[in-house]
Write an enzyme that holds these catalytic residues in place. Structure first.
Site, mmCIF file in Angstrom:
data_model
loop_
_atom_site.group_PDB
_atom_site.id
_atom_site.type_symbol
_atom_site.label_atom_id
_atom_site.label_comp_id
_atom_site.label_asym_id
_atom_site.label_seq_id
_atom_site.Cartn_x
_atom_site.Cartn_y
_atom_site.Cartn_z
ATOM 1 N N ASN A 192 -3.659 -33.557 64.528
ATOM 2 C CA ASN A 192 -4.544 -34.555 63.893
ATOM 3 C C ASN A 192 -3.791 -35.618 63.093
ATOM 4 O OD1 ASN A 192 -3.920 -32.705 61.910
ATOM 5 N ND2 ASN A 192 -5.918 -32.795 60.932
ATOM 6 N N GLU A 293 -0.645 -24.449 55.455
ATOM 7 C CA GLU A 293 -1.699 -25.404 55.127
ATOM 8 C C GLU A 293 -2.749 -25.222 56.208
ATOM 9 O OE1 GLU A 293 -4.053 -27.968 55.133
ATOM 10 O OE2 GLU A 293 -2.601 -29.504 55.702
ATOM 11 N N CYS A 327 -8.347 -31.719 57.892
ATOM 12 C CA CYS A 327 -8.722 -30.479 57.203
ATOM 13 C C CYS A 327 -9.312 -30.778 55.828
ATOM 14 C CB CYS A 327 -7.533 -29.543 57.104
ATOM 15 S SG CYS A 327 -6.056 -30.377 56.560
ATOM 16 N N GLU A 502 2.483 -29.286 49.384
ATOM 17 C CA GLU A 502 3.344 -30.260 50.059
ATOM 18 C C GLU A 502 3.257 -31.598 49.346
ATOM 19 O OE1 GLU A 502 2.110 -30.153 54.208
ATOM 20 O OE2 GLU A 502 3.538 -28.549 54.535
#
Ligand code: ADP
Length: 523
Positions: A192, A293, A327, A502
C-alpha cells in the site's frame, strides 16, 4: 485492447496504457481519461532482478507484476526462493562489519545522497508507484516525498545516537552505556506504500549501522528495485541494501529464511496481523528482535461539540486516501446522536463533490483501483453482511464499471457493532457509520477492538479532548485531524497492531542494542 504502438524501455508495452472507454456511470470519473500513461521513466530505474551483494541477479524464474487499474502486465520480476534469501542474508552479514564501523557521519552522508537521488527522480518514482499500486499520481508524488523524508531524517539521526555515563555507587567504577547496531535486519513490506514502508525501516536501520535484506510485496516490487538502483548510484556499499522480490507462492519460504536464519538479528514487518503472527512464531526460535506494524481498525469519533465541516473534511481524508487502503485509514465512524443526521448528509455531499474514480494517471482522479480482486471481494462481503443486518447504503455499494478492481466509495448508515465491518479492518473505500449516545459508549466501542493503531476524534470541548485522547487504546491519536503521519512522529500501535515505533527520534532504537560497560579498578 489496442496499444498505441509504443513499447516501453524494458521492451514491454507499459509506458502508454491503452485508452479506455469512459462509461456513463453512477459514480464519478476523473476529468481526463487514461491518455497520460507512465510517461518518461528512464529505463535504468526499471529493474527486474534481485539486488544482492551489490549485483543484479537476472535470469532466474520470474513472476508478473500487473497494473491493478488495467490488469496489464507491467514487468516480470525475479521470483526469489529460499536459496536467494540465504544468499542475501549472507551478503548483508558480510557487509555488516564495515558498515557498522563506518562513522555515523559517513553513513548519514550516503543516506543523504540516496535521498537527493530520490528527489531528483521523484516524478519517475511516483509513476512507478501509480503503475504498480494504482494510487492517484498526486498521492504517489506525496508518497515519494514522504518516503525520501525518512532517508533525510535518519541521515541526521545517525549522528545523534548518544550513549550514557551513569553515576556509579562504587567509587572505583565507571558505568558506560554504548549503543551498537543489532546486525542484519530483514524487512518485509506491504504494497500500500511501496516506497515509504521501505525507507521508514531502512533509513533507521542503515543509520544505526545495520545492513538489510528487503522482501517487498509481490504486487509492488518495482519501487523497491528502483530504490536499490538509486542506493547503488548513491554509493551505498555492496551488501548493505539487498532486495529479494518474490511471488506470493514463495513468500512463506522466503519469509521463513528471513525470520530464522541465525545470521539475522532483527525482523521488521509491516502487513496484516495474521502474517505478523506467523513471523513472530518464526522469530521465537532464535529470539530475534522484532518490530511489527500490523493491522488497525481506526475509530473516527464525531462528538456533538465538533466543528461539523472540519469533521467532514477530516473524515474524507482519513477514509478515502489510497482508496481506503492504509492501516491508519478510518475503519468505523462513531457519530454522536445530536450531530449524526447532519454529519451523514454533509459527508455524502462531500463524497459526491470531492471523490473521482479513475486511472491513477488521469488528472483529477482521487480514487484509483483496489490492489486486487481479493480486496474487492472483502469490501463486498462487509457490505453484504451489513445490509443483511439492517444497514442502509447512503452512497456507492458496488463495483464500478470502470474496471474490475474499482469500487465505488461507499457510505453505510445504521451500522451496529455486531456487523463485520465494525469488527474487522475492511482496507477499502467503505465508511460505516455507527450512532452513539454518550462519550463512555463511544470509548467502549472504540476500545472493544483487539487492535489499536490510529484513532481520530472531533470535539471542541477541551476537557473532553483530554479525556478521550488519554483513554483511546491506540498508538496514534488525531484530534481534529484526519491524517497524522509525518517523519518526526512516532508511528506504531498497541494491542495486536504491533510492536515498536517507526520514524521520529524513537525509530532508530529499534535497530540498536544497548551495551553496558563496567569500567572497574579505578582506585
Ligand atoms: P496482504 O494480505 O495485504 O498482502 P500480508 O500481511 O499478507 O498482507 O502481506 C504483507 C507482506 O507480507 C507482503 O510482502 C507479503 O508477501 C508478505 N507475506 C505474506 N505471507 C508471508 C509469510 N508467510 N511469510 C513471510 N512474508 C509473508
Amino acid at each position: 485492447m489496442a496499444w498505441r504502438g509504443f513499447r516501453g524501455p524494458l521492451g514491454l508495452p507499459w509506458l502508454l496504457p491503452p485508452p479506455r472507454a469512459r462509461a456513463a456511470l453512477p459514480g464519478r470519473l476523473s476529468s481526463s481519461c487514461s491518455q497520460a500513461g507512465l510517461g518518461p521513466v528512464p529505463p535504468w530505474l526499471l529493474r527486474s532482478g534481485a539486488f544482492v551483494g551489490g549485483r543484479w541477479l537476472e535470469g532466474q524464474a520470474a513472476f508478473p507484476v500487473r497494473d491493478p487499474a488495467t490488469g496489464l502486465e507491467l514487468s516480470r520480476v525475479a521470483d526469489c526462493g529460499a536459496a536467494q534469501a540465504q544468499e542475501a542474508v549472507r551478503a548483508a552479514y558480510e557487509a555488516g562489519a564495515a558498515w557498522g564501523r563506518a562513522s555515523a557521519k559517513e553513513r548519514g552522508a550516503l543516506l543523504r545522497k540516496w535521498h537527493d537521488l530520490m528527489i531528483e527522480n521523484k516524478d519517475s518514482l511516483a509513476r512507478i508507484i501509480t503503475a504498480e499500486n494504482g494510487k492517484p499520481l498526486k498521492e504517489a508524488q506525496g508518497e515519494i516525498l514522504y518516503s525520501a523524508s525518512f532517508l533525510e531524517w535518519f541521515a541526521e539521526e545517525a549522528r545523534r545516537v548518544y550513549g550514557d555515563i551513569i553515576p556509579s555507587s562504587a567509587k572505583d567504577r565507571r558505568i558506560l552505556v554504548l549503543k551498537q547496531p543489532v546486525g542484519v535486519a530483514t524487512i518485509i513490506t506491504p504494497w500500500n506504500f511501496p516506497s515509504a514502508m521501505i525507507t521508514r525501516k531502512v533509513g533507521a536501520a542503515l543509520a544505526a549501522g545495520c545492513t538489510v535484506v528487503v522482501k517487498p510485496a509481490e504486487d509492488t516490487p518495482l519501487s523497491a528495485l528502483a530504490l536499490a538502483e538509486l542506493a547503488n548510484r548513491a554509493g551505498i556499499p555492496a551488501g548493505v541494501y539487498n532486495v529479494i522480490p518474490c511471488s506470493r507462492q514463495q513468500a512463506a519460504a522466503v519469509g521463513e529464511v528471513l525470520c530464522t536464519d541465525p545470521l539475522v538479528s532483527k525482523i521488521s514487518f509491516t502487513g496484516s496481523t495474521a502474517t505478523g503472527k506467523i513471523l513472530l512464531r518464526h522469530a521465537a526460535g532464535t529470539v530475534k528482535r522484532v518490530s511489527m506494524e500490523l493491522g488497525g481498525h481506526a475509530p473516527f469519533i464525531v462528538f456533538d461539540s465538533a466543528d461539523l465541516d472540519k469533521a467532514v473534511t477530516g473524515a474524507l481524508m482519513s477514509k478515502y486516501r489510497n482508496s481506503g487502503q492504509t492501516c491508519v485509514c478510518t475503519n468505523r465512524f462513531l457519530v454522536q446522536k445530536g450531530i449524526h443526521d447532519a454529519f451523514v448528509e454533509k459527508f455524502a455531499e462531500a463524497m459526491k463533490r470531492e471523490l473521482f474514480i479513475g486511472n491513477g494517471f488521469d488528472e483529477g482522479t482521487t480514487q484509483g483501483p483496489l490492489i486486487n480482486e481479493k480486496a474487492v471481494e472483502k469490501i463486498e462481503k462487509h457490505i453484504h453482511d451489513a445490509v443483511s443486518q439492517g444497514a442502509s447504503i447512503i452512497a456507492g455499494g458496488k463495483r464500478h464499471s470502470y474496471g474490475k478492481n474499482f469500487f465505488e466509495p461507499t457510505l453505510l448508515s445504521n451500522v451496529t457493532t455486531s456487523m463485520l465491518c465494525a469488527q474487522e479492518e475492511t482496507f477499502g473505500p467503505l465508511a460505516p457509520l455507527i450512532k452513539f449516545d454518550t462519550e463512555e459508549e463511544a470509548l467502549a466501542i472504540a476500545n472493544s477492538a483487539n487492535v489499536g493503531l490510529a484513532g481520530y476524534f472531533y470535539s471542541q470541548d477541551p476537557a473532553q479532548i483530554w479525556r478521550v485522547a488519554e483513554q483511546l487504546e491506540v498508538g496514534m491519536v488525531g484530534i481534529n485531524e484526519g491524517i497524522v503521519s509525518a517523519v518526526e512522529c512516532p508511528f506504531g500501535g498497541v494491542k495486536q497492531s504491533g510492536l515498536g515505533r517507526e520514524g521520529s527520534k524513537y525509530g532508530i532504537d529499534e535497530y540498536l542494542e544497548i551495551k553496558y560497560v563496567c569500567f572497574g579498578g579505578l582506585q
